[in-house]
Design a protein around this motif. Sequence first.
Motif, PDB file in Angstrom:
ATOM      1  N   ARG A 221       0.841  -1.191   0.000  1.00  0.00           N
ATOM      2  CA  ARG A 221       0.000   0.000   0.000  1.00  0.00           C
ATOM      3  C   ARG A 221       0.883   1.250   0.000  1.00  0.00           C
ATOM      4  N   LEU A 222       0.447   2.261  -0.699  1.00  0.00           N
ATOM      5  CA  LEU A 222       1.078   3.574  -0.653  1.00  0.00           C
ATOM      6  C   LEU A 222       0.113   4.579  -0.030  1.00  0.00           C
ATOM      7  N   TYR A 223       0.639   5.712   0.383  1.00  0.00           N
ATOM      8  CA  TYR A 223      -0.172   6.737   1.043  1.00  0.00           C
ATOM      9  C   TYR A 223       0.142   8.096   0.432  1.00  0.00           C
ATOM     10  N   PRO A 224      -0.837   9.003   0.405  1.00  0.00           N
ATOM     11  CA  PRO A 224      -0.534  10.367  -0.047  1.00  0.00           C
ATOM     12  C   PRO A 224       0.464  11.036   0.888  1.00  0.00           C
ATOM     13  N   GLN A 225       1.404  11.740   0.295  1.00  0.00           N
ATOM     14  CA  GLN A 225       2.311  12.514   1.132  1.00  0.00           C
ATOM     15  C   GLN A 225       1.504  13.558   1.895  1.00  0.00           C
ATOM     16  N   PRO A 226       1.730  13.681   3.203  1.00  0.00           N
ATOM     17  CA  PRO A 226       0.920  14.625   3.980  1.00  0.00           C
ATOM     18  C   PRO A 226       1.146  16.057   3.513  1.00  0.00           C
ATOM     19  N   SER A 291      -3.298  17.988   7.357  1.00  0.00           N
ATOM     20  CA  SER A 291      -3.466  19.334   6.827  1.00  0.00           C
ATOM     21  C   SER A 291      -2.810  20.324   7.785  1.00  0.00           C
ATOM     22  N   PRO A 292      -2.519  21.545   7.345  1.00  0.00           N
ATOM     23  CA  PRO A 292      -1.910  22.512   8.272  1.00  0.00           C
ATOM     24  C   PRO A 292      -2.743  22.715   9.532  1.00  0.00           C
ATOM     25  N   ALA A 293      -4.065  22.797   9.367  1.00  0.00           N
ATOM     26  CA  ALA A 293      -4.920  22.991  10.538  1.00  0.00           C
ATOM     27  C   ALA A 293      -4.924  21.748  11.423  1.00  0.00           C
ATOM     28  N   GLU A 297      -3.670  21.437  15.316  1.00  0.00           N
ATOM     29  CA  GLU A 297      -4.558  20.963  16.376  1.00  0.00           C
ATOM     30  C   GLU A 297      -3.923  19.797  17.136  1.00  0.00           C
ATOM     31  N   GLN A 298      -3.355  18.835  16.400  1.00  0.00           N
ATOM     32  CA  GLN A 298      -2.703  17.700  17.054  1.00  0.00           C
ATOM     33  C   GLN A 298      -1.587  18.177  17.979  1.00  0.00           C
ATOM     34  N   ALA A 299      -0.768  19.083  17.463  1.00  0.00           N
ATOM     35  CA  ALA A 299       0.381  19.548  18.239  1.00  0.00           C
ATOM     36  C   ALA A 299      -0.067  20.286  19.498  1.00  0.00           C
TER      37      ALA A 299
END
Length: 475
Positions: A221-226, A291-293, A297-299
Amino acid sequence: MNAPALPTSLRRAVPQACLDALAAHFGDRLSLSAAVREHHGRDESPFPAAPPDAVVFAESTEDVVAAVNACAAHGVPLIPYGSGSSLEGHLLAVQGGITLDLSKMNRVVSVNTDDLTATVQAGVTRKQLNNDIRDTGLFFPIDPGADASFGGMAATRASGTNAVRYGTMRDNILSLTVVTAQGKLIRTARRAKKSSAGYDLTRLFIGSEGTLGIITEVTVRLYPQPEAVSAAVCNFPSVDAAVAAVIQTIQMGIPVARVELLDDATVRAVNRYSKLTLRETPLLLFEFHGSPAGVEEQATLVQEITREHGGMDFDWAVHPEDRNRLWAARHNVYFATLQLRPGARASSTDVCVPISRLADCIRQTNEDLARASFPSCVVGHVGDGNFHVQMLLDPDSEAEWAEAEAINRRMVRRALDMDGTCTGEHGVGLHKMQFMDDEHGEDALELMRQIKQVFDPLNILNPGKVLPQASPPSP
């Protein structure tokens, strides 16, 4: 180092007819050189070298079939070899035989951007794939630290720093192409994201450490680069406080991409080796994807949690080069900690426990290590309950080796008592075989032996690994 002696009495002779058959197919890709054999007869484990009788270099699946057929015809052991970065003696030719080096099978077969999948040959490394697909906006997230090959990562069920967000190799492999011990070529599944058709052969080969078949291609599986990535370092007054912050973060469901623990000894080693200026107390190294937002929020949430547990304000790595420098330093921990005791040999071990028991397991392990006669370091992928201990031993000291093995046994026993496992990602190899009965029970082990017998009736595929011999019946 005075590690336990390897069972050389089980070494099998390699008939000249087998070498002739390999020479006829591989030509100068068959090596009998002592230097080449020695190189392929050691890994990053503390065990002494156990070289094979010869090494062959495969460039195609057809080469693998030829090697298997030659070895099967003469009952000769065959050990698959990827990057040589394993830690538990997986690659040692304890019964002699032929090492099959797959590193030249390094072609990216296909990339399907619409389906978010890629198929690679076994010798492709994770860095190579990510470099190849950089312009597609996709990436492969599993990062065990070393630039491991996909065949090896599949065979050891590898994980690493990103596992808390993206899972392990088990979660990210859709299909395998495997050469069986009978020289037959099978594909374990199609590229569909799920299937209910038949037994799950893919999962059976993942983690089998080359004992059931030889993996030649892997579909992942591959994932989109964040869209946004940020990293931060947070120091703590103690390992307990750092682990408590991680547990609360995970229990609150905050999707951190990476969260790594380094104890104070490891931080000192990293500063010296990688020329950093990190505060030399236990720390957590975080990375956030999204996403930037979302990243902000996580941080914010994680920073509030860390403060509750005595954590200092985040030291942010804003620029990509700063992040890369931090993670390169984390990945070089093995080599950095060796510098704490020049001339030492490292004995590395790992366990994994349910996240709720992680603090207890690390605390009790640290109490053991504090009484040890040698230096040690603790690092961990603590977001999924996995941590590593690196013990730096005098290579000429039998007493230190025995002491380290006793600490390792207590550490594993502690993890099993907490409903954990003897190894979260190192694999079994030689070193962890002694714990398989305690973890699985004799009935489950006997079923595994029957599977091995069906898949490899001549016991030629990486023999002497993973499964301990059955105990003799009681008189």
